[in-house]
Design a protein around this motif. Structure first.
Motif: not given
Length: 410
Positions: A375-376, A379, A382-383, A386
């Motif tokens: 999950r880390k 995330d 994705v960051k 972005s």
């Protein structure tokens, strides 16, 4: 000129050349299975230990782990080891070796803390004579430096030092491969044979013994994995022949019958041939030939039996894929949990029910930790994407004459 094929990724469209190939999850699944098996074997005295691979053949999860690691290194470093980049790749391998050293220090001192606290809290001083701990405690002024210098290894904490030493050999392996793949394999085989015949291995500082896993021997299996996958990446093929398949199957069957039937006395017949023990014995330290052939035979069957390949090809979000993707973190966590399990079994007089429950809980905890790491990772990815998109978004700005100009938001 023909249009370049494109793939849609979110709101962007990227050329085919910019899209990374999908990750082959079979390697992650195999690595995940090896990690779970190592954890079970590192909590001896409970029922699950009797159904792991070491009970059905000459090799065990350690051989599988090293072969898989060699394949992974070939994938990660092989294509980048080119003229002009070799020093950078060598630095990368050395940095990885240092990371493995730090991970080993964590597991080593956590093991010491667990056994010392267990002996103190539960009044079981016998814990202090387990797994080579007493040699450190009897002389801390020499014991601690020996641990830091890898001159003494606590039991069940000996894979990472060997793996770190193999990573230091990676630049040499790749340099030999760049000259010719057979040169890399030939030199590696020669080192393995000489080390085995003449018993050459790193020595311990506190006791008269070798490292439990000799990197000069295990580098051969590691090199086979790395050279094999780099050969395939360059368009080559691994040997394929019906007779090889028959030989591999026969050897795996022989190994199974030998271990399950407890036919170890037959080893005396092999020893009577007068050949060096590295060719006829079953020693793990020097990776004797029967063990080496067994893991290679198993690998050959996995590669050449399509149904096994399909079974191992799991989705990227499969639990075994995820746990194998975060192998170092999971290995460290699994080692610490296994050491806690050894303390627990010792103070409960190896209660079978408690041991089994602990192993189930430990495996569940490792999967939970792997999902947390995944999950880390997602995330963070994705960051990063972005922020990358934001850096390239056109921004309209009205200027003095009423017109609009486009600027890039940096």
């Amino acid at each position: 000129m023909a249009a370049t094929p494109e793939y849609a990724i979110g709101a962007e469209r990227l050329p085919q050349s910019a899209v990374r190939p999908a990750r082959d999850t079979r390697l992650d699944v195999l690595r995940g299975l090896a990690l779970i098996t190592i954890f079970i074997n590192h909590v001896p005295g409970q029922i699950f230990e009797y159904v792991t691979t070491k009970n059905f053949g000459f090799s065990d999860a350690a051989e599988a782990f090293v072969l898989i690691s060699g394949i992974a290194v070939g994938l990660a470093y092989g294509s980048g080891f080119k003229v002009g980049r070799r020093l950078d790749m060598a630095k990368k391998a050395i940095k990885r070796a240092f990371t493995l050293y730090l991970a080993h220090m964590i597991t080593t001192f956590m093991t010491l803390a667990l056994f010392i606290c267990g002996a103190w809290l539960f009044h079981r001083p016998g814990l202090l004579v387990e797994i080579n701990i007493l040699a450190v405690l009897m002389n801390l002024t020499e014991g601690i430096p020996a641990l830091l210098l890898l001159g003494h290894q606590i039991g069940y904490n000996n894979i990472l030092p060997m793996y770190g030493a193999l990573m230091l050999m990676v630049p040499i392996i790749l340099l030999l491969y760049s000259a010719h793949p057979l040169l890399a394999l030939g030199v590696s085989a020669a080192v393995w044979l000489v080390a085995g015949v003449y018993q050459i291995a790193p020595h311990n500082m506190l006791i008269a013994d070798y490292w439990f896993l000799n990197p000069l021997s295990w580098q051969f299996l590691f090199t086979i994995g790395a050279v094999g996958i780099m050969h395939v990446k360059r368009g080559g093929k691994l040997p394929e022949h019906p007779m090889l398949f028959v030989l591999a199957s026969g050897y795996v069957a022989l190994s199974f019958a030998w271990v399950v039937g407890q036919l170890w006395d037959l080893g005396n017949v092999l020893a009577a041939l007068g050949l060096p023990p590295v060719l006829t014995g079953f020693d793990k330290t020097f990776l004797s030939l029967p063990r080496l052939l067994h893991v290679l035979s198993l690998s050959y069957l996995v590669i050449n039996i399509p149904v096994l390949s399909r079974i191992l090809s799991r989705p990227s979000d499969h639990p075994l894929t995820i746990i194998g993707r975060h192998s170092l973190n999971i290995f460290v966590a699994g080692t610490i949990l296994a050491m806690a399990g050894q303390v627990l079994l010792y103070i409960t007089n190896h209660d079978q029910m408690i041991g089994a429950l602990f192993v189930v809980a430990g495996i569940s905890g490792q999967f939970a930790y792997a999902y947390h790491l995944e999950r880390k990772r997602i995330d963070g990815s994705v960051k990063a994407r972005s922020m990358g998109r934001r850096a390239s978004v056109p921004v309209a700005v009205r200027v003095g004459d009423g017109s609009r100009k486009l600027y890039r938001d940096k």
